[in-house]
Design an enzyme around this catalytic site. Structure first.
Site, PDB file in Angstrom:
ATOM      1  CG  HIS A  95      -0.125   0.132   2.527  1.00  8.20           C
ATOM      2  ND1 HIS A  95       0.575  -0.922   3.075  1.00  8.20           N
ATOM      3  CD2 HIS A  95       0.083   1.178   3.380  1.00  8.20           C
ATOM      4  CE1 HIS A  95       1.170  -0.548   4.191  1.00  8.20           C
ATOM      5  NE2 HIS A  95       0.889   0.731   4.398  1.00  8.20           N
ATOM      6  CG  ASP A 111       1.839   5.183   4.705  1.00 11.55           C
ATOM      7  OD1 ASP A 111       1.226   4.101   4.694  1.00 11.55           O
ATOM      8  OD2 ASP A 111       2.943   5.335   5.268  1.00 11.55           O
ATOM      9  CG  HIS A 165       5.201   1.041   2.716  1.00  9.88           C
ATOM     10  ND1 HIS A 165       4.582   2.156   2.164  1.00  9.88           N
ATOM     11  CD2 HIS A 165       4.699   0.949   3.974  1.00  9.88           C
ATOM     12  CE1 HIS A 165       3.772   2.707   3.039  1.00  9.88           C
ATOM     13  NE2 HIS A 165       3.816   1.988   4.148  1.00  9.88           N
ATOM     14  NE  ARG A 178       9.564  -4.993  11.026  1.00  4.53           N
ATOM     15  CZ  ARG A 178       8.932  -3.896  10.632  1.00  4.53           C
ATOM     16  NH1 ARG A 178       7.613  -3.828  10.728  1.00  4.53           N
ATOM     17  NH2 ARG A 178       9.591  -2.883  10.118  1.00  4.53           N
TER      18      ARG A 178
END
Length: 319
Positions: free
Chosen positions: A195, A197, A252, A262
């Site tokens: 996607h 941002d 990204h 993570r």
């Protein structure tokens, strides 16, 4: 459904070495920062002035929250859109191997809607302090962009995210271990699908676990070497519009290897709801036409929420 995949770059030796590094305290950094926005839409900043102690405190508090029993975490949600969420990344069918907290930042940058629901005092305090620091960092980076673009006033871009009515958010993502990957080599699950941002700027950091990937201009995906002491910056869709496409909104994604958890924290700096977005006249060359029609941030958010992650939302606003 959990989607298994083979990462294109699965080994540390395959990390992309071309991520620009911008030292915020080094004279002359504005020019390479602009080049990074034009070429990748993504860069790393050092000498950012945010103490590691604060970063570590928030990371530890976040891990404590995500380690709570599921019933306790569910009391902070469901995310609609703010609060606690798991797997579901919106109302249009996107899923990922992730749980998260999504928090609205109001006109008081220390006030987060989630805080009233949380009983973890250490988490509340760490979030307040962190939001103030990272919001200031976002403004500083945007002012450096204006300097590199040679536009006045210096706050031509930063005022949009520093305004008391700015529509900004903080997202804390946790990609937990994935039992189904135990014993499988070079496999991953989709942690957060590809996607861009929608906001102006995103400032993110993570713990020392890999997974973040960005797309280059040729469409190939490359892995980003984690660096828990630095911050990474994404150019968002709104900044691409303001610069008439000169800056690139980076596509990204996150691949979770499932063997190590993570944690990432992302500040999304958005403009006020009624802000009208269009290419800045100061950046249009002689005879250059605007590539985008004017629209409000509220209009764009509506478009974002009605589309899936991977969709190109900006194509609806191109002339």
């Amino acid at each position: 459904m959990v989607v298994l995949t083979k990462p294109a770059l699965g080994k540390p030796s395959s990390y992309f070495c071309g991520i620009p590094v911008i030292n915020l305290r080094e004279p002359g950094s504005a020019a390479p920062l602009v080049r990074a926005c034009e070429e990748l839409g993504f860069f790393k900043v050092t000498n950012h002035g945010i103490p590691m102690e604060l970063i570590s405190k928030l990371e530890a508090a976040a891990m404590e929250f995500f380690a709570l029993p599921q019933t306790d975490k569910d009391r902070s949600g469901p995310a609609n859109p703010f609060g606690y969420g798991s797997r579901c990344l919106g109302g249009n069918g996107d899923v990922g191997w992730v749980e998260y907290l999504l928090m609205e930042i109001t006109s008081d940058p220390a006030a987060l809607t989630f805080l009233a629901q949380s009983s973890a005092n250490s988490f509340r305090c760490a979030l307040k302090e962190y939001v103030l620091a990272v919001r200031k960092l976002a403004g500083e980076v945007l002012e450096m962009m204006a300097e590199g673009l040679k536009i006045e006033p210096r706050d031509a871009l930063s005022r949009l995210v520093m305004d008391e009515e700015s529509d900004s958010m903080l997202r804390v993502n946790h990609y937990p271990q994935c039992p189904m990957l135990q014993g499988l080599n070079n496999q991953a699950v989709t942690g957060f699908g590809e996607h861009t941002d929608p906001q102006i700027i995103s400032v993110l950091r993570s713990n020392n676990t890999s997974g973040l990937e960005i797309s280059l201009r040729d469409g190939s995906w490359v892995s980003v070497l984690p660096d828990r002491e630095s911050f990474f910056v994404n150019v968002g869709d709104s900044l691409q519009v303001l610069t008439n496409g000169r800056f690139r909104s980076v596509r990204h994604r996150v691949l979770a290897n499932g063997l190590q958890s993570r944690v990432s924290m992302i500040y999304f700096g958005g403009p006020p709801h009624g802000e009208r977005l269009a290419p800045l006249s100061l950046l249009l060359g002689e005879g250059e036409e605007s590539r985008y029609r004017e629209f409000t941030w509220c209009e764009y958010k509506t478009c974002v929420y009605s589309n899936m992650l991977a969709h190109n939302r900006l194509e609806h606003f191109q002339k």
